[in-house]
Structures are given as C-alpha cells and as structure tokens.
Design an enzyme around this catalytic site. Sequence first.
Site, PDB file in Angstrom:
ATOM      1  N   PHE A 116       0.820  -1.219   0.000  1.00 27.59           N
ATOM      2  CA  PHE A 116       0.000   0.000   0.000  1.00 27.59           C
ATOM      3  C   PHE A 116       0.848   1.260   0.000  1.00 27.59           C
ATOM      4  CE2 PHE A 116       0.149   2.304   4.005  1.00 27.59           C
ATOM      5  CZ  PHE A 116       0.792   1.415   4.860  1.00 27.59           C
ATOM      6  N   LYS A 117       2.107   1.146   0.426  1.00 26.13           N
ATOM      7  CA  LYS A 117       2.932   2.350   0.516  1.00 26.13           C
ATOM      8  C   LYS A 117       3.152   3.003  -0.836  1.00 26.13           C
ATOM      9  CE  LYS A 117       4.953   1.300   4.951  1.00 26.13           C
ATOM     10  NZ  LYS A 117       4.458  -0.072   5.213  1.00 26.13           N
ATOM     11  N   ASP A 118       2.956   2.252  -1.914  1.00 20.66           N
ATOM     12  CA  ASP A 118       3.060   2.852  -3.243  1.00 20.66           C
ATOM     13  C   ASP A 118       2.040   3.982  -3.443  1.00 20.66           C
ATOM     14  OD1 ASP A 118       5.163   1.248  -4.279  1.00 20.66           O
ATOM     15  OD2 ASP A 118       3.753  -0.370  -4.718  1.00 20.66           O
ATOM     16  N   MET A 158       3.837   6.906  -1.805  1.00 14.68           N
ATOM     17  CA  MET A 158       5.192   7.198  -2.265  1.00 14.68           C
ATOM     18  C   MET A 158       5.214   7.618  -3.728  1.00 14.68           C
ATOM     19  SD  MET A 158       7.679   7.260  -0.221  1.00 14.68           S
ATOM     20  CE  MET A 158       7.745   5.985   1.003  1.00 14.68           C
TER      21      MET A 158
END
Length: 461
Positions: free
Chosen positions: A111-113, A116
């Site tokens: 999910f950090k995409d 980021m």
Amino acid sequence: MRYISTRGKAPVLSFEEAMLTGLARDGGLYLPETIPTMTEDEIAALAGLPYEEVAFRVMWPYVGESFAEEEFRGIIARAYAEFGHVARAPLKQLAPNHFLLELFHGPTLAFKDFAMQLIGQLFEAALKRRGDRVTIVGATSGDTGSAAIEAFRGLDAVDVFILYPHGRVSEVQRRQMTTPSESNVHALALDGHFDDCQAAVKDMFNDFDFRDSVGLAGVNSINWARVLAQVVYYFTAAVALGAPARKISFTVPTGNFGDIFAGYIARRMGLPIEQLVIATNQNDILHRAITTGAYKTDGVSPSISPSMDIQVSSNFERALFYAHDGDGAAVAALMDELKSEGGFTISQGALESLRETFASGRVSEEETSATIARLRAETGEILCPHSAVGVHVAEQHLGATPMVTLATAHPAKFPDAVEAATGIRPPLPNRMADLYERDERVTRIANDLGAIEDLIRERRA
Ligand SMILES: *Cc1c(COP(=O)(O)O)cnc(C)c1O
C-alpha cells in the site's frame, strides 16, 4: 492551508514546506491547522468516479496554495499510471458484510506505493520549480524503502538513502531496494532492528548542521503528504459500499499508525466511519495502549508480518494531539516521558476520546498462519501475513456495519510465510517476474550515527 506541529513549537509551514521538511524542528509531526470537511452531497458525488478524480477532490483543499490545479491533476495521473489495476484500490468480498480493500497493485506490491508514488511526483514538481536539490533519508522495515526507491529512482533533484534492518526484511523487499541501478538511490543494511533505523533517521533530522548541509528531507510515514495520499482510498471504498447513506468500519493492519491515521482524517472530514480497528501482530504496543491506557515500549519480536514489527508507533503522536484537543505542550511532555521512561500513561480523557474512534486487536503468529490457511480454504483468497492479521481482528468486530479490511501487501512479497501456511508459493505478477535474476547493490553499515552521516555526505551527488 497552513501546517502546525504536534508539539506546538515549530514554524507554521505551507503544504509544500511541510512535505519537503518531514519532521518538524521541535521533534513533532505536521498537521493541517484545520481539517477541511466535505458535505454529504460532496461525498455522495464521489460514487463511481475514477480513483484519480476522487484523489483530486479529497486532497485539493490541503494542497491548494502550493500547486496549480492542472499541475496537481497531472501529478496524480502520473503517480497512479503504473498501477497494475485500473481501479487502483479494488474491493473484494470475503464474507457477508466483510470486504477486502486490495492496496497492493502498485509497483512494489504494498500500500505504501499509494503515498510514495504521489510524493515522488510532488517532490519533483516542487524542487524543479525551486531549482533545489534534497537528500531523502528513510528507515524501513521493508515496504517503505522499496516504495521510496521505486518512486524516486532516476529523479534529478533527489538522492535517496534507505536504512533497513539487515537480515530482517523479506528477499522480495530487499531485492526491490537493492536491484534498481540508478545512481541516486542507495540501500543501506543496518546492523540492528527497524527501531534502530528509525532512531538513526530521527537523530539525523535533529542534527541541524547535518540536516542543513545535505538538505535532508524525509518520506517516512510521518510525512504529512503520505498520510494525505492514504486518506483517498477510505473514501473510494466507503462510497462504493454505500456511504454516506451507510456507515462503514475499517480494520487496518498497523505498525507506525500512518495508514489508520489516514482513516481518522477521513472520518474528521465527514466520511461516516463507525469504527477504525487497529490490528497488531505480537508487537502490540498500540493494542495495549487502547485497551489499558499504558503506552509502553517492550522490545521488538520479529514476526512473519515484519512491516509491523515496531516498538514505537510514530504517527500515534498525531492521534494524541487530537485526543488532547490540540495541546502541543501536553504532547511534548508525553513524548519526553516516552524518551526518558520508555512509556507513559494516556490520561482518562484522552483515552476516552481515542476509544470513540479506535478499537483494537492483537494476533499471534499461529493465528496469523491459521488465518492465511483458512481464508484460502474458505474463499480461495491468498492473504499476505499483514493482511491476515487484519482479517483475523476484523472478524472479531463484524456486526451490522460493513467492515473493510485493508490488504496492505501482495502475498508474493512474503512467499515464505504464505507457503508455510498454505503449501502454495504465490508467484510474482508478470511485470516483475525477473526480480530474482537482477544484480543487487547494497552497503552494510553499523548502527553508528557518525558513520551513517559520513557515508551520506560522501555518496550524494
Ligand atoms: C507499512 C506496512 C504496514 C503498517 O502500516 P503503518 O502505516 O505503519 O501502520 C502494514 N502492512 C504492510 C504490508 C506494510 O508495508
């Protein structure tokens, strides 16, 4: 929109300044001075829109003065163009009234995409306009680092140094950090835990000489722009399931409290979220805090959901700020106590305020594996261990309100744990199938602030 520090003693900044700065100079975290709200009609109008359009409408009030409208729309479009699913954050049904929000279709499968990729485009646009250059330093338990390196590789105005705990990230996570060949990205394997990496980054930010000399910028989950990007999928999911006419609850596998705090912001913006359920693995400081009021560090035990192996949950400070009605001095006192005593007790009033929104649960290693196996048998769905922690806790909170569990990573990012639980080794999506063949580039480094700072000074362009 202006941004203030949770500790009340740092300069008030614009969105762009807060984003480029990361941690505030008083040690606090930036928050918007006021939380913009959306009316029921505005929320209802989000139904059926493309993800990018919802992203624009939800985030625009927070960034307005820092970017032009068309510029910001272009940034959003570029951020999500590489995702492997046209819905960006698709929902899947697991059981009656229980849904999975798949947040793992980005370039590094976690999910950090979402945050980021957006931050990469925001930094590039802002720095180009300023004719400026920064050094990004981040700590990672695996997924933040790979997402950051993927988002910033090859950009002109940015060097990226990512500290990860040596031997404590999965092979896929490590390879996603060590295989990009662009000279502006650097993976550093630190001898220590994730908390040591995080402490080193905090110390670099508090070393003002170093900070200013290399133009330090942070993209850890304390960066407000990251929290903001994550607010969006609470809206798309809730609206797809009938909000604002229906209330929705969410369960969030939690480490640094960034993802679930984005849900808190969505709720304050007017999205009818009934409950936000914190799901922790055996590193359960947040579960203990919500159930007992004692926020106390207790070491880190490595788990099969390593991206949640934390001792201290940095974004929790933001929730404490609101639970103390914006009293920065009270937050600063608690954080001092945390540093000197290893913990603090949340006041009764603040605890009650937190419990109005948050519930919590903790999942053992055995329960995590059993949940992966059971969901595979019951639904055919193969969960990553973090998502399984979420599903297990969510099942204890099912009721009349639809429950959405956030699936934070693709199972192929944690193939050993998934194979141990199910006998199936989940394959990587085709677009990254050659990851195991690419060359790696990494520097091993001692947990020593001076050595880390020297290396960064030397390697940056
Ligand atoms: C980072 C991460 C988490 C925890 O998210 P926080 O925002 O730190 O609470 C959970 N699952 C996965 C797969 C992650 O990468």
